[in-house]
Design a protein around this motif. Structure first.
Motif, PDB file in Angstrom:
ATOM      1  N   SER A  31      71.987  48.014  29.461  1.00 24.67           N
ATOM      2  CA  SER A  31      71.591  49.261  28.852  1.00 24.67           C
ATOM      3  C   SER A  31      70.188  49.648  29.280  1.00 24.67           C
ATOM      4  O   SER A  31      69.308  48.802  29.414  1.00 24.67           O
ATOM      5  CB  SER A  31      71.632  49.124  27.324  1.00 24.67           C
ATOM      6  OG  SER A  31      70.998  50.220  26.699  1.00 24.67           O
ATOM      7  N   THR A  32      69.958  50.947  29.487  1.00 25.46           N
ATOM      8  CA  THR A  32      68.623  51.419  29.826  1.00 25.46           C
ATOM      9  C   THR A  32      67.675  51.285  28.639  1.00 25.46           C
ATOM     10  O   THR A  32      66.477  51.446  28.787  1.00 25.46           O
ATOM     11  CB  THR A  32      68.655  52.882  30.299  1.00 25.46           C
ATOM     12  OG1 THR A  32      69.290  53.684  29.286  1.00 25.46           O
ATOM     13  CG2 THR A  32      69.427  53.009  31.600  1.00 25.46           C
ATOM     14  N   ASP A  33      68.238  50.986  27.444  1.00 33.68           N
ATOM     15  CA  ASP A  33      67.375  50.715  26.304  1.00 33.68           C
ATOM     16  C   ASP A  33      66.659  49.378  26.472  1.00 33.68           C
ATOM     17  O   ASP A  33      65.647  49.112  25.850  1.00 33.68           O
ATOM     18  CB  ASP A  33      68.193  50.685  25.010  1.00 33.68           C
ATOM     19  CG  ASP A  33      68.732  52.050  24.634  1.00 33.68           C
ATOM     20  OD1 ASP A  33      68.133  53.051  25.094  1.00 33.68           O
ATOM     21  OD2 ASP A  33      69.735  52.119  23.908  1.00 33.68           O
ATOM     22  N   VAL A  34      67.208  48.520  27.329  1.00 29.37           N
ATOM     23  CA  VAL A  34      66.634  47.198  27.571  1.00 29.37           C
ATOM     24  C   VAL A  34      65.723  47.214  28.788  1.00 29.37           C
ATOM     25  O   VAL A  34      64.634  46.669  28.776  1.00 29.37           O
ATOM     26  CB  VAL A  34      67.753  46.152  27.757  1.00 29.37           C
ATOM     27  CG1 VAL A  34      67.150  44.793  28.097  1.00 29.37           C
ATOM     28  CG2 VAL A  34      68.617  46.082  26.512  1.00 29.37           C
ATOM     29  N   ILE A  35      66.191  47.844  29.873  1.00 25.13           N
ATOM     30  CA  ILE A  35      65.412  47.878  31.105  1.00 25.13           C
ATOM     31  C   ILE A  35      64.589  49.156  31.150  1.00 25.13           C
ATOM     32  O   ILE A  35      65.122  50.250  31.306  1.00 25.13           O
ATOM     33  CB  ILE A  35      66.334  47.814  32.340  1.00 25.13           C
ATOM     34  CG1 ILE A  35      67.187  46.546  32.291  1.00 25.13           C
ATOM     35  CG2 ILE A  35      65.517  47.843  33.623  1.00 25.13           C
ATOM     36  CD1 ILE A  35      68.159  46.427  33.431  1.00 25.13           C
TER      37      ILE A  35
END
Length: 237
Positions: A31-35
């Motif tokens: 997820s782009t919420d992580v990276i």
């Protein structure tokens, strides 16, 4: 968060270190919420500096740099990135936002700067760039690097190929890996002198781990745990 990586690793690291995603892998794209954040890449052979958006994996900017930049370091506040210009004699500083060049700091003839660390003494608000100069058998401490006239101190290692550098959290001591001499050198940055050099193996250029408590006057356990050499005959004090 800002991430910085040298081109010697990044040239293959982005392909080799990121797992493949797609049908049959059993994995999903993270997820782009992580990276999030940015990756700064010194392109050695391309003589350029790149900015990569970690959320998308896309290169969003690339600018010309000095010749053969090998290593880089971001400023403690994340606003600037400094390149060690191995093909020349300068440390070049760019803004992280748009990669516009701010300045070049001249280190002298045959410098060939390589390993670089940028840290801050929060107690007095002083930024310092520490950088090796392979061609001069030395390292430099550059206080207030963004000032019109930085305070530059050269510290001789008297060792061939002073390559990578690590710095104690308070900036009082630094260690250089010396490829040509096969040694590690302890530097007293306050007195601008080399305290001692220790033979350790053939062409040492390993990473340093400055986490935790360091014993500045000995090489002991810290070096046994942290120094990697190209050979299998590395010795420890």
């Amino acid at each position: 968060m800002k991430w910085a990586i040298g081109a010697a690793v990044c040239a293959w690291g982005l392909a080799a270190c990121v797992p493949a995603y797609g049908s049959g892998t059993g994995s999903a794209m993270p997820s782009t919420d992580v990276i999030t954040g940015s990756l700064f890449v010194a392109n050695k052979r391309g003589n350029s500096l790149s900015l990569i958006d970690l959320a998308t994996g896309e290169e969003t900017n690339r600018v010309d740099s000095c010749a053969n930049p090998h290593e880089l370091a971001t400023s403690p506040d994340g606003q600037h990135v400094a390149l060690a210009c191995y093909g020349g004699t300068t440390v070049d500083i760019f803004r992280t936002g748009d990669l516009s060049k701010v300045k070049s700091i001249e280190l002298g003839a045959n410098a060939r700067p390589h390993g670089i660390v940028w840290q801050q003494d929060e107690a007095i608000g002083r930024d310092t760039i520490f950088v090796t100069a392979e061609g001069r058998q030395s390292a430099f401490a550059i206080d207030y690097p963004l000032a019109p006239q930085p305070d530059i101190t050269e510290i001789s290692t008297s060792q061939r190929g002073s390559h990578m550098i690590a710095v104690s959290p308070d900036g009082s001591f630094a260690w250089t890996m010396n490829l040509g001499s096969g040694t590690v050198t302890l530097l007293d940055t306050g007195d601008a002198r080399a305290v001692r050099s220790q033979e350790i193996g053939i062409e040492p250029e390993g990473d340093f781990n400055c986490a935790g408590r360091l014993d500045p006057l000995g090489f002991g356990t810290w070096f046994r745990q942290s120094v990697r050499a190209r050979s299998n005959d590395a010795r420890n004090s």
